[in-house]
Scaffold this active site. Structure first.
Site, PDB file in Angstrom:
ATOM      1  N   GLY A   9       0.346   8.585  -0.954  1.00  0.00           N
ATOM      2  CA  GLY A   9       0.421  10.543  -1.789  1.00  0.00           C
ATOM      3  C   GLY A   9       1.371  11.056  -1.090  1.00  0.00           C
ATOM      4  O   GLY A   9       2.645  11.858  -1.221  1.00  0.00           O
TER       5      GLY A   9
ATOM      6  N   ASP B 139      -6.124   1.539   2.897  1.00  0.00           N
ATOM      7  CA  ASP B 139      -5.235   0.800   3.822  1.00  0.00           C
ATOM      8  C   ASP B 139      -6.716  -0.252   4.284  1.00  0.00           C
ATOM      9  O   ASP B 139      -5.983  -1.623   4.221  1.00  0.00           O
ATOM     10  CB  ASP B 139      -5.561   1.945   5.647  1.00  0.00           C
TER      11      ASP B 139
ATOM     12  N   GLY C 254      -5.181  10.259  -1.212  1.00  0.00           N
ATOM     13  CA  GLY C 254      -5.042  11.906  -0.031  1.00  0.00           C
ATOM     14  C   GLY C 254      -5.240  13.131  -0.477  1.00  0.00           C
ATOM     15  O   GLY C 254      -5.748  14.144  -0.357  1.00  0.00           O
TER      16      GLY C 254
ATOM     17  N   LYS D 288      -4.722   1.410   8.875  1.00  0.00           N
ATOM     18  CA  LYS D 288      -3.995   0.920   9.061  1.00  0.00           C
ATOM     19  C   LYS D 288      -4.050  -0.777   9.505  1.00  0.00           C
ATOM     20  O   LYS D 288      -3.552  -1.666   9.622  1.00  0.00           O
ATOM     21  CB  LYS D 288      -2.481   1.466   8.977  1.00  0.00           C
TER      22      LYS D 288
ATOM     23  N   LYS E 190       0.895  -0.907   0.016  1.00  0.00           N
ATOM     24  CA  LYS E 190      -0.168   0.115   0.301  1.00  0.00           C
ATOM     25  C   LYS E 190       0.815   1.401   0.057  1.00  0.00           C
ATOM     26  O   LYS E 190       1.684   1.613   0.782  1.00  0.00           O
ATOM     27  CB  LYS E 190      -1.081  -0.068   1.297  1.00  0.00           C
TER      28      LYS E 190
END
Length: 253
Positions: A9, A157, A39, A213, A6
């Site tokens: 940005g 996430d 995001g 997360k 994962k």
């Protein structure tokens, strides 16, 4: 077995090596599956368009106006930009969203969040097909109510955790803009059992964007790592066992 990565940005910028590392892993015949956020880019476009948004428990409240921007930015600008950059670095990649082939089937379970979906099913067939054909799947975290045909915003996430769970991934790696999960004193915690991770959440030590997360780690069933993706070649170093961070055990692991 695949490695689910994962990326957000906040870790992709000038001098970043993540995409280079992904191409290198592919050349080493590893099987990375990428889930990306975006995001920061979403916020930039929301500000440009004068659209207000807020967060609850680390999740973006998504009304119709916000959803339009999320779809355009995640499935368009960010996803295709990442695929193009991967190809430029010698990788073979294909861009997908969770809508394609009903990859991330979802439904609204928290109406206060608006058009935010919780994943009910992962159809990972297209991901395996892409891997077998030698492509890195790059996935935008957008789900779909497959009965109503309604796109839904999905936390990246969460999407990564559910994809790792469905594919029985050997590991799930979160590239973040922090060195790992920290304790009350600000020190990185090297390793957490599932019960310890739950206690961090319940005590409020872990909060905000770290909450999804940790939840993703607990559900994934994979060896989960949260590392600082801003470090040069963090992903390659992690795969080679030479990267600091936090290991979180899944609840069935």
């Amino acid at each position: 077995m695949p490695i689910v990565v994962k990326i957000g940005g906040s870790t992709l910028g000038e001098g970043d090596t993540t995409l280079e590392d992904l191409a290198a892993l592919q050349r080493r015949e590893e099987s990375p599956v990428v889930v990306h956020g975006g995001g920061k880019e979403i916020n930039r476009w929301l500000d440009r368009l004068g659209v207000q948004s807020s967060f609850v428990d680390g999740l973006r409240v998504t009304d119709e106006a916000v959803l339009e921007v999320v779809l355009a930015v995640l499935a368009g600008t960010v996803n295709k930009g990442l695929v193009a950059q991967l190809i430029a670095r010698g990788g073979r990649a294909v861009g997908l969203s969770g809508i394609d082939t009903c990859l991330l089937e979802a439904e609204v379970r928290r109406p206060e969040l608006g058009q935010v979906g919780e994943i009910t099913r992962v159809d990972d067939g297209m991901l395996w097909l892409a891997l077998r054909q030698g492509y890195i799947p790059v996935i935008a975290p957008i789900g779909v109510d497959c009965v109503r045909g309604t796109p839904l915003n999905i936390n990246a996430d969460t999407a990564a955790g559910e994809i790792a769970r469905a594919m029985k991934a050997q590991r799930l790696i979160f590239l973040t803009d922090v060195p790992g999960i920290v304790d009350r004193g600000g020190e990185v915690i090297p390793e957490l059992t599932a019960a310890e991770a739950r206690r961090l959440v319940e005590s409020g030590v872990a909060s905000g964007g770290m909450l999804p997360k940790i939840e993703a780690c607990l559900r994934s069933g994979a060896t989960c790592r949260i590392i600082d993706g801003r470090r040069p070649h963090a992903l390659l170093r992690e795969v080679d066992g030479d990267m600091a961070g936090t290991t979180v055990a899944g609840e069935n692991g």
